[in-house]
Design an enzyme around this catalytic site. Structure first.
Site, PDB file in Angstrom:
ATOM      1  N   ASN A   1       0.797  -1.223   0.000  1.00 51.74           N
ATOM      2  CA  ASN A   1       0.000   0.000   0.000  1.00 51.74           C
ATOM      3  C   ASN A   1       0.835   1.281   0.000  1.00 51.74           C
ATOM      4  OD1 ASN A   1       0.800  -0.626   2.616  1.00 51.74           O
ATOM      5  ND2 ASN A   1      -1.006   0.277   3.561  1.00 51.74           N
TER       6      ASN A   1
ATOM      7  N   GLU B   1       5.115  -3.528  12.412  1.00 51.88           N
ATOM      8  CA  GLU B   1       4.058  -2.530  12.234  1.00 51.88           C
ATOM      9  C   GLU B   1       2.907  -3.276  11.593  1.00 51.88           C
ATOM     10  OE1 GLU B   1       1.466  -0.286  10.819  1.00 51.88           O
ATOM     11  OE2 GLU B   1       2.928   0.228   9.275  1.00 51.88           O
TER      12      GLU B   1
ATOM     13  N   CYS C   1      -2.979   1.424   7.009  1.00 45.75           N
ATOM     14  CA  CYS C   1      -3.152   0.828   8.339  1.00 45.75           C
ATOM     15  C   CYS C   1      -3.611   1.846   9.370  1.00 45.75           C
ATOM     16  CB  CYS C   1      -1.862   0.148   8.797  1.00 45.75           C
ATOM     17  SG  CYS C   1      -0.452   1.244   8.864  1.00 45.75           S
TER      18      CYS C   1
ATOM     19  N   GLU D   1       8.933   3.557  14.115  1.00 44.29           N
ATOM     20  CA  GLU D   1       9.645   3.935  12.902  1.00 44.29           C
ATOM     21  C   GLU D   1       9.560   5.438  12.713  1.00 44.29           C
ATOM     22  OE1 GLU D   1       9.148  -0.184  10.341  1.00 44.29           O
ATOM     23  OE2 GLU D   1       7.921   1.548   9.779  1.00 44.29           O
TER      24      GLU D   1
END
Length: 547
Positions: free
Chosen positions: A196, A297, A331, A500
């Site tokens: 994505n 993640e 997400c 991150e």
């Protein structure tokens, strides 16, 4: 999972390569083959960046088999890409490990400079890189252009952070001892990325890893390998030494075995993964056997909370930005809209109007398009399942609700009302353009609904109270888009491990080493100049003047 809630506001240039003494060459026994060629792809895509082979040890690597990559909007084949398997994965790890032995010794300043050159090349080629993203993921071109800038900014950010890796000096109880804390690179990092954000999810991980002194092996998603390979071409131009950045694309059929090979290889020290919670658990299991460092993640189920005190127009604008970016395929997209009873009807009405007026479904290359296709048929089927389940349990389709006539992978932007907590769309991440609205009465009820999920990725008094009670890794207050290079990105509970981006992102690729230093006794002690004596001011200089 992230949470948002609303209240009233209180190249073209070939850069010089690294000097020969620093260049790392692949071993002769690596299974490196000549370049098979470039993908033709649709008209307008850069043939120089649309690569079809893997990239290992500074060379383009073919494989015994290939797999097709399709445009999700039209179904057209973009090209046949090398289908790397376990042998290629192991070769890439070996190349990365041998490169690490030299890369870790390259000065922080030089690593910073190389990352900056890579960033510069991304900016110079931003239009071509964006077109590749749109072709392979279907994302509208304007969004793809935004992703490239976001992606490049991670390289810029970590090029600066590379020079800010500091240690500590600790005073111990013993006068003659000092404790030193060093930060050192972990080693080879296996990076497994989703489709994505096929560029940004790579640079957010790889930028931090290279800045820290690690080397990487990237396994991109089978739907979107071209972005990772284009980044490899630019990394090579920027002078990133061979073996420091490696890419091994593979088909869905081989993804499981390649992922296991990366997670179990003894030469790999770190696993960084972005994707589903289910896959993350499998990779964690593999990594646990050798106790590797991991960053995960994973999936989210982000609530968007609107209280009665909110400005409805601002809330709707935030909901549009938070829900329908990349057709709901992120997400941190809001997955559940919790709206307080007093403002509920007005919010739903204006939200529906905004969807009908502002969202346009079509091919990502068409200028008017704001909503591209879903990535594949499986994704569309999941959205259909969630909508069908909601309707069967009493939900009302305010707008949308079915596949779009543009093509088989397109789905209408959908708004559901009268949604209850027993529906699939309230319990699972939809990952599509569906906005389910759940009515609530009290703040306590909203927090309880928001926290019931087992994932957690993303009013002066009420702002602090609710934000601190929400079990999530990120919270947006009067803001629907909360990601930035400078802020840490990550979740809690089953949304993953680690962070991150930001100044914290580089720590995921560093390990601490404690060193105890004892000062030698007697006349043979090393001489220390007066100007460097810790804690001594000028008036305490042994000669009195401090000069």
């Amino acid at each position: 999972m992230a949470t948002c809630f609303r209240l009233r506001s209180c190249l073209a240039l070939h850069l010089p390569r690294t000097p020969p003494s620093r260049v790392l060459r692949p071993r002769a026994d690596y299974p490196v083959a000549r370049i098979r060629g470039h993908a033709r792809g649709p008209a307008g895509l850069s043939s120089a960046l649309l690569r079809t082979d893997g990239f290992v040890g500074g060379s383009w690597l073919s494989a015994a088999a290939t797999f097709p990559v399709h445009d999700p909007a039209s179904g057209a084949e973009l090209g046949l890409v090398a289908d790397c398997g376990v042998p290629e994965a192991r070769a890439a790890v070996r190349a990365a490990y041998e490169a690490f032995c030299s890369w870790r010794g390259v000065s922080a300043k030089e690593r910073s400079s190389l990352l900056r050159k890579w960033y510069d090349l991304m900016i110079q080629n931003k239009d071509d890189l964006a077109k590749i993203i749109t072709a392979e993921s279907g994302k509208p071109l304007k969004e793809a252009q935004g992703e490239i800038l976001y992606s490049a900014n991670f390289l810029e950010w970590f090029s600066e952070e590379a020079r800010r890796v500091y240690g500590d000096i600790i005073c111990t109880p013993a006068k003659e001892k000092r404790g030193l804390v060093l930060k050192q690179p972990l080693g080879v990092a296996a990076v497994i990325t989703p489709w994505n954000f096929p560029s940004a999810m790579i640079t957010r991980k790889v930028g931090a890893a290279l800045a820290a002194g690690c080397t990487v092996v990237v396994k991109p998603a089978e739907d979107t390998p071209f972005s990772a390979l284009a980044l490899a071409a630019l990394a090579d131009q920027a002078g990133i030494p061979p073996g420091v950045y490696n890419v091994i694309p593979c088909s869905q059929k081989k993804a499981k075995e390649v992922g296991e090979a990366l997670c179990t290889d003894p030469l790999v020290s770190k696993i960084s993964f972005t994707g589903s919670t289910a896959t993350g658990k499998v990779l964690l299991h593999h990594a646990a056997n050798s106790v590797k460092r991991v960053s995960m993640e994973l999936g989210g189920h982000a609530p968007f909370i609107v209280f009665d005190s909110a400005n409805v127009d601002q809330a709707v604008a935030g909901a549009m930005a938070s829900k329908f970016r990349n057709s709901g395929q992120t997400c941190v997209c809001s997955n559940r809209f919790l709206v307080q009873r007093g403002i509920h009807d007005s919010f739903v009405k204006k939200f529906a109007e905004a969807i009908k007026t502002n969202l346009h479904v079509g091919n990502g290359f068409e200028e008017r398009t704001t909503q591209g296709p879903l990535i594949n048929e499986k994704a569309v089927e999941k959205v259909e399942k969630h909508v069908s389940d909601a309707i069967s349990k009493g939900a009302t389709v305010v707008t949308g609700g079915k596949r779009h006539q543009v093509g088989k992978n397109f789905f209408e932007p959908t708004l559901l009302s009268n949604v209850t907590r027993d529906m699939l769309c309230s319990q699972e991440e939809t990952f599509g353009p569906v906005a389910p609205v759940i009515k609530f009465d009290t703040e306590e009820e909203a927090v309880a609904i928001a926290n019931v999920a087992d994932v957690g990725l993303a009013d002066p008094a009420q702002i602090w109270r609710v934000a601190e009670r929400l079990e999530v890794g990120m919270v947006g207050v009067n803001e629907g888009l909360i990601s930035s290079v400078e802020c840490p990105f990550g979740g809690v509970k089953q949304s993953g491990l680690g962070r991150e981006g930001s100044k914290y992102g580089i720590d995921e690729y560093l390990e601490l080493k404690a060193k105890c230093s004892v000062r030698p006794a007697g006349p043979r002690s090393p001489m220390v100049t007066a100007g460097s004596l810790p804690g001594r001011c000028r008036s305490q200089h042994p000669h009195g003047s401090g000069a």
